[in-house]
Motif scaffolding. Structure first.
Motif, PDB file in Angstrom:
ATOM      1  N   ASP A 193      34.500 -35.263  14.735  1.00 51.07           N
ATOM      2  CA  ASP A 193      34.820 -36.624  14.290  1.00 51.07           C
ATOM      3  C   ASP A 193      33.713 -37.222  13.415  1.00 51.07           C
ATOM      4  O   ASP A 193      33.896 -38.273  12.825  1.00 51.07           O
ATOM      5  N   LYS A 194      32.572 -36.567  13.342  1.00 45.29           N
ATOM      6  CA  LYS A 194      31.451 -37.151  12.605  1.00 45.29           C
ATOM      7  C   LYS A 194      31.224 -36.524  11.234  1.00 45.29           C
ATOM      8  O   LYS A 194      30.229 -36.842  10.579  1.00 45.29           O
ATOM      9  N   SER A 195      32.126 -35.611  10.807  1.00 46.70           N
ATOM     10  CA  SER A 195      31.863 -34.874   9.568  1.00 46.70           C
ATOM     11  C   SER A 195      31.614 -35.796   8.371  1.00 46.70           C
ATOM     12  O   SER A 195      30.669 -35.600   7.604  1.00 46.70           O
ATOM     13  N   GLU A 196      32.448 -36.810   8.203  1.00 47.56           N
ATOM     14  CA  GLU A 196      32.295 -37.733   7.056  1.00 47.56           C
ATOM     15  C   GLU A 196      30.976 -38.492   7.144  1.00 47.56           C
ATOM     16  O   GLU A 196      30.309 -38.723   6.140  1.00 47.56           O
ATOM     17  N   ALA A 197      30.640 -38.904   8.372  1.00 47.70           N
ATOM     18  CA  ALA A 197      29.408 -39.670   8.591  1.00 47.70           C
ATOM     19  C   ALA A 197      28.188 -38.818   8.243  1.00 47.70           C
ATOM     20  O   ALA A 197      27.259 -39.270   7.565  1.00 47.70           O
TER      21      ALA A 197
END
Ligand code: F6P
Length: 255
Positions: A224-228
């Protein structure tokens, strides 16, 4: 949508290192957003990597968050005092005491057998109070150390999660997201391109200061943190990335 597939983690590490122009990428198996033990493993690997990169006399600056707290827990016990100093990267960022940068600094110093300093600056103080605090010699002494750090190890979070975790009003959360924030690192809310959308009003390291830090290590995982994570890497300040397979595969597909 075409999903680029890559089988081994070693290949994935090599590809990401090249594409992201990093010095080193380490990918631990699994996805920490599904399995808590993966975060623990990431923390252990981060602590070992940090330990191998520290030179005698280095000042190590650390951020807070649950991943960095794990890193401090899992840090190998050093017996020799190598004259290192551990400091928090910035003042209060609205985290629970257990995962504040101050706590991470103290626990890591305990394992590394070295000194640490805490920075007691509350989060979200007015400009006026900040300026008054900056007149305090004790605060300045620690800020001096922070600005002279040789190594920074930091986490990365999703902008929305971090804004909520810090108790921002729904209005401010929405405004941050409307302005394109996707990621957050040590108080900086970032858009997809790594541009600063907003920053928490506290003292300590700024993004520009990272230019002067020799080794900047990002530790963050979870699909869930790839974009961040990518948002922070877009700033171009990180040298090392320690992540998990869940995030790494998604990042690879975003590139
Ligand atoms: O608040 C400190 C901090 O390091 C943030 O800058 C970052 O977004 C977050 O913690 C990461 O937290 P976690 O490791 O719990 O996802």
């Amino acid at each position: 949508e075409l999903v680029k597939n890559i089988s081994g983690l070693v290949d994935l590490e090599r590809e990401l290192k090249g594409l992201l122009k990093l010095e080193r990428v380490i990918v631990v198996p699994g996805d920490s957003c599904e399995d808590e033990t993966v975060k623990q493993e990431m923390g252990a690997v981060a602590a070992k990597t940090l330990s191998s990169l520290v030179n005698p006399g280095d000042i190590i600056s650390v951020a807070g968050g649950s991943t960095l707290a794990r890193m401090a827990n899992m840090a190998p016990k050093k017996t020799k005092d190598q004259n290192n100093m551990i400091v928090p990267a910035r003042g209060g960022l609205g985290e629970r005491v257990e995962i504040q940068a101050n706590t991470v600094a103290a626990e890591l110093a305990n394992n590394f057998n070295c000194s640490y300093r805490m920075l007691h600056v509350p989060d979200e103080v007015s400009k006026e109070s900040l300026n008054t605090l900056l007149l305090e010699p004790k605060v300045n002494e620690i800020l001096d150390l922070i600005k002279n750090a040789n190594i920074l190890i930091h986490g990365i979070g999703r902008a929305e999660e971090m804004a909520k975790r810090r108790g921002l009003s729904q209005e401010r959360v929405s405004s941050l997201l409307d302005k394109g924030s996707v990621g957050e690192a040590f108080g900086f809310y970032l858009d997809k391109k790594g541009g600063v959308v907003e920053r928490v009003n506290t003292v300590g390291l700024t993004l520009e200061d990272l230019n002067d830090i020799n080794k900047v290590i990002a530790v963050s995982g979870g699909s869930d943190k790839s974009e961040a994570i990518l948002a922070m890497l877009e700033t171009g300040h990180d040298d090392f990335l320690i992540t998990d397979e869940g995030a790494a595969r998604k990042i690879y597909n975003l590139l």
